[in-house]
Design an enzyme around this catalytic site. Structure first.
Site, short mmCIF file in Angstrom:
data_model
loop_
_atom_site.label_atom_id
_atom_site.label_comp_id
_atom_site.label_asym_id
_atom_site.label_seq_id
_atom_site.Cartn_x
_atom_site.Cartn_y
_atom_site.Cartn_z
CG HIS A 118 -1.88 1.07 1.33
ND1 HIS A 118 -3.21 0.93 1.00
CD2 HIS A 118 -1.73 2.36 1.74
CE1 HIS A 118 -3.83 2.07 1.19
NE2 HIS A 118 -2.96 2.96 1.65
CD GLU A 119 1.60 3.68 3.66
OE1 GLU A 119 1.86 4.76 3.08
OE2 GLU A 119 0.54 3.50 4.30
CG ASP A 122 -5.28 6.16 1.25
OD1 ASP A 122 -4.78 7.08 1.93
OD2 ASP A 122 -4.76 5.04 1.15
#
Length: 195
Positions: free
Chosen positions: A31-32, A107
């Site tokens: 994800h990051e 997000d």
């Protein structure tokens, strides 16, 4: 390192020990890494400052961005890039695992807020709908107009997702390398990301 640690501590809280499963750690790293690749390659005004998969307060990981210069107004390109960076974690998880985690919630919320603001307040949609419709009570707007505004918002969202998918597919080797390094080191500073 002390300044970086102090910034993180103020921004998102103290580090905390969580017994995450290997899959959760990998999902967080993926994800990051997605956020970081899109931020580094696509964003016209911001750069990656640091990536971390060390849990703090309510987050399992974070990608810090820093403006390249101080700006007081934003262009459509900058706002679209913000949306793309927000959506990159979702796209990255989906590409790697075929499904996504609850980590995409904040997000999505931020990306939708920006897209809504662009269309409803700034006239930055694709159509001729210009004006600050957000300042008018919704009861005074026709259902047809609200539907058009929402369609414009959704178009921005879908267009951004397609661009992020294309970029992360093209840059998959870099994405995979970032995931691997995050799993090994837990945190990467700008110089390591640039390398």
């Amino acid at each position: 390192k002390d300044i970086s640690e102090a910034m993180e501590r103020i921004d998102i809280g103290l580090k905390r020990k969580l017994n995450m499963t290997p899959h959760e750690r990998e999902t967080t790293a993926c994800h990051e890494a997605g956020h970081a690749v899109v931020l580094y390659i696509l964003h016209p005004t911001n750069d990656v400052f640091k990536i971390s998969i060390i849990p703090r307060k309510d987050t399992l990981g974070v990608t810090y961005s820093q403006p390249k210069e101080e700006l007081y107004s934003y262009t459509k390109d900058k706002l679209l890039a913000d949306i793309k960076v927000d959506l990159a974690g979702y796209v990255s998880e989906k590409m790697r695992f075929g499904v996504t985690s609850t980590g995409v919630a904040a997000d999505f919320k931020d990306a939708m807020r920006i897209a809504h603001y662009m269309v409803w307040s700034l006239g930055m949609g694709e159509s001729e709908l210009l004006g600050d419709y957000a300042s008018i009570p919704e009861t005074q707007l026709s259902e047809n107009l609200k539907e058009k505004l929402n369609q414009e918002t959704n178009k921005i969202f879908q267009h951004c997702i397609k661009e992020v998918e294309a970029l992360l597919t093209k840059e998959k080797p870099i994405l995979e390398r970032l995931v691997k390094e995050l799993l090994e080191k837990q945190e990467l500073e700008y110089d390591e990301v640039e390398a």
